[in-house]
Design an enzyme around this catalytic site. Structure first.
Site, PDB file in Angstrom:
ATOM      1  N   THR A  41     -90.966-104.161   9.653  1.00  0.00           N
ATOM      2  CA  THR A  41     -89.644-103.951  10.214  1.00  0.00           C
ATOM      3  C   THR A  41     -89.723-103.372  11.621  1.00  0.00           C
ATOM      4  O   THR A  41     -90.707-102.707  11.972  1.00  0.00           O
ATOM      5  CB  THR A  41     -88.847-102.983   9.315  1.00  0.00           C
ATOM      6  OG1 THR A  41     -87.619-102.616   9.946  1.00  0.00           O
ATOM      7  CG2 THR A  41     -89.636-101.703   9.063  1.00  0.00           C
ATOM      8  N   ASP A  42     -88.678-103.575  12.404  1.00  0.00           N
ATOM      9  CA  ASP A  42     -88.620-102.955  13.721  1.00  0.00           C
ATOM     10  C   ASP A  42     -88.394-101.449  13.643  1.00  0.00           C
ATOM     11  O   ASP A  42     -88.595-100.722  14.623  1.00  0.00           O
ATOM     12  CB  ASP A  42     -87.542-103.606  14.594  1.00  0.00           C
ATOM     13  CG  ASP A  42     -86.133-103.528  14.015  1.00  0.00           C
ATOM     14  OD1 ASP A  42     -85.955-102.974  12.911  1.00  0.00           O
ATOM     15  OD2 ASP A  42     -85.194-104.037  14.671  1.00  0.00           O
ATOM     16  N   GLU A  43     -88.001-100.948  12.485  1.00  0.00           N
ATOM     17  CA  GLU A  43     -87.715 -99.519  12.358  1.00  0.00           C
ATOM     18  C   GLU A  43     -88.969 -98.658  12.512  1.00  0.00           C
ATOM     19  O   GLU A  43     -88.860 -97.457  12.757  1.00  0.00           O
ATOM     20  CB  GLU A  43     -87.011 -99.229  11.035  1.00  0.00           C
ATOM     21  CG  GLU A  43     -85.649 -99.883  10.949  1.00  0.00           C
ATOM     22  CD  GLU A  43     -84.809 -99.376   9.798  1.00  0.00           C
ATOM     23  OE1 GLU A  43     -84.761 -98.154   9.571  1.00  0.00           O
ATOM     24  OE2 GLU A  43     -84.191-100.222   9.117  1.00  0.00           O
ATOM     25  N   TYR A  48     -88.286 -94.266   4.818  1.00  0.00           N
ATOM     26  CA  TYR A  48     -88.534 -95.708   4.712  1.00  0.00           C
ATOM     27  C   TYR A  48     -89.408 -96.214   5.851  1.00  0.00           C
ATOM     28  O   TYR A  48     -90.451 -96.842   5.622  1.00  0.00           O
ATOM     29  CB  TYR A  48     -87.210 -96.478   4.695  1.00  0.00           C
ATOM     30  CG  TYR A  48     -87.371 -97.937   5.049  1.00  0.00           C
ATOM     31  CD1 TYR A  48     -88.173 -98.772   4.282  1.00  0.00           C
ATOM     32  CD2 TYR A  48     -86.729 -98.488   6.160  1.00  0.00           C
ATOM     33  CE1 TYR A  48     -88.336-100.113   4.605  1.00  0.00           C
ATOM     34  CE2 TYR A  48     -86.880 -99.821   6.496  1.00  0.00           C
ATOM     35  CZ  TYR A  48     -87.687-100.631   5.713  1.00  0.00           C
ATOM     36  OH  TYR A  48     -87.852-101.944   6.049  1.00  0.00           O
ATOM     37  N   LYS A 107     -93.310 -97.765   5.896  1.00  0.00           N
ATOM     38  CA  LYS A 107     -93.663 -99.084   6.418  1.00  0.00           C
ATOM     39  C   LYS A 107     -94.670 -98.967   7.557  1.00  0.00           C
ATOM     40  O   LYS A 107     -95.579 -99.796   7.682  1.00  0.00           O
ATOM     41  CB  LYS A 107     -92.407 -99.821   6.895  1.00  0.00           C
ATOM     42  CG  LYS A 107     -91.516-100.310   5.765  1.00  0.00           C
ATOM     43  CD  LYS A 107     -92.211-101.310   4.853  1.00  0.00           C
ATOM     44  CE  LYS A 107     -92.464-102.631   5.545  1.00  0.00           C
ATOM     45  NZ  LYS A 107     -93.090-103.629   4.624  1.00  0.00           N
TER      46      LYS A 107
END
Length: 384
Positions: free
Chosen positions: A133-135, A159, A163
């Site tokens: 994810t870009d997060e 989260y 990741k």
């Protein structure tokens, strides 16, 4: 070519399975634990396909994964199995540590043992594709910059931290053991079969139920939106054409504020399913107290995957959102049981933050516009 798709009963995973099975030259094994967000109804279009099979298993079960790899003679692993909802990670981070970090470690071990046992002719063609994810990159200022593949990691939530850790493990297994891996980091996905705890389906279904449409803070936080079927095409390219050790950012080039997304959904519903009395669904928008640790803005620079693999999104945000709203209006058979039995829109991720009155479930990914000055994003490498 034989694929193992982990997390294939989830939102993005099921889109990948449906996409891959359209190619008769592919065989797809879908491995999913079937947690709360896993839904075999999302695989109904392919459940009887000759080149598809489902296997209920946990990526934390290293022996079970290895057995499946060997039995189905897998060429490409696409690892999409993950806990992915930020609000749930605030309420209960343990499941995110277990699945996203420990699970990735276990499946990497299984893939490494399997790969080492392949013939010398087959080893170069094997790929372990880790979908992220870009997060993991943290956030960006409102006034510019985009995430590139080299942007340093700075996760903000349990989260995104889990990741980020999984991404680092995948890179380490490549550098240390030579496992041929590729990685991809995507922006916010939307589209059919999206579990209704997330922004777009939650707003659609709350509106249809005449419930408040809660917006965190002022709704000024910005996300880049990617139609899930475009993402599935990108993931196939990364898995089959990507270079070992490389990562690829996948974005829709469709930045919108969270409030703008909600207002656009309301406008579509006003046209497609008008409220009684002629009122607008916008009247249901309710601003609520923000949640902890919110990033301001995400934006993906997808130039590398366009240049190296020839990918570009086919849907813009307006066309993709219209398709999505139509799908939810036409497919209550899929989302009705979820709303009735599994998730009715209650608020998640409160942490220590209390909402103001007259609010139900806040929208996913609406992040605070009042992040501290001197944000970590300012010193990191981004595309400008």
């Amino acid at each position: 070519m034989n694929f193992l798709v982990t997390g294939g009963a989830g939102f993005i995973g099921s889109a990948v399975c449906r996409h891959l099975c359209a190619n008769p030259a592919y065989r797809v094994t879908n491995l999913d634990k079937l947690t709360y967000a896993g839904n075999l109804a999302s695989l109904r279009p392919i459940e009887n396909a000759h080149n598809y099979r489902f296997e209920q298993a946990d990526i934390c079960d290293e022996r079970a994964v290895l057995e499946i790899l060997r039995r189905d003679d897998i060429d490409i692993v696409m690892n999409l199995a993950a806990e992915s909802h930020v609000d749930r990670s605030i309420d209960g981070p343990g499941a995110f540590i277990e699945t996203n970090i420990v699970g990735t470690y276990r499946i990497l071990n299984a893939a490494l043992e399997y790969w080492r046992g392949l013939s010398e002719e087959r080893k170069p063609g094997f790929r372990f594709h880790h979908v992220s994810t870009d997060e993991v990159f943290g956030d960006l200022p409102f006034d510019g910059g985009m995430f590139v593949e080299e942007t340093p990691y700075a996760p903000s939530s349990p989260y995104s931290a889990s990741k980020a850790a999984s991404d680092h493990l995948v890179r380490a297994w490549h550098e240390t053991y030579g496992l041929p891996v590729v990685l991809s980091n995507c922006s916010n996905n939307y589209g059919p079969y999206h579990f209704p705890e997330k922004l777009i389906p939650l707003v659609i279904l709350n509106a249809l139920d005449e419930k408040p449409l809660p917006v965190y803070g002022a709704g000024a936080n910005v996300r880049d939106w990617l139609f899930v079927e475009d993402h599935a095409r990108a993931l196939e390219l990364v898995a089959t054409k990507g270079q070992p050790g490389e990562s690829y950012n996948v974005g829709g080039n469709s930045e919108r504020t969270n409030l703008g997304v909600v207002e656009t959904i309301c406008g579509l519903l006003d046209l497609k399913r008008p409220r009684a009395g002629g009122k607008s669904y916008r009247d249901l928008i309710t601003f609520v107290t923000d949640r902890p640790g919110h990033d301001r803005r995400y934006a993906i620079d997808a130039a590398k995957i366009a240049r190296d693999l020839g990918w570009a999104p086919r849907e813009n945000f307006d066309s993709g959102l219209a398709r999505t709203v139509d799908w939810y209006l036409d497919n209550k058979w899929w989302w009705g049981p979820i709303r009735e039995q599994r998730y009715d829109g209650e608020r998640l991720g409160r942490g220590r933050v209390e909402t103001r009155p007259a609010a139900s479930a806040p929208i996913e990914n609406a992040k605070s516009e009042s992040s501290p000055t001197g944000s970590k994003a300012g010193s990191r490498k981004v595309a400008t």
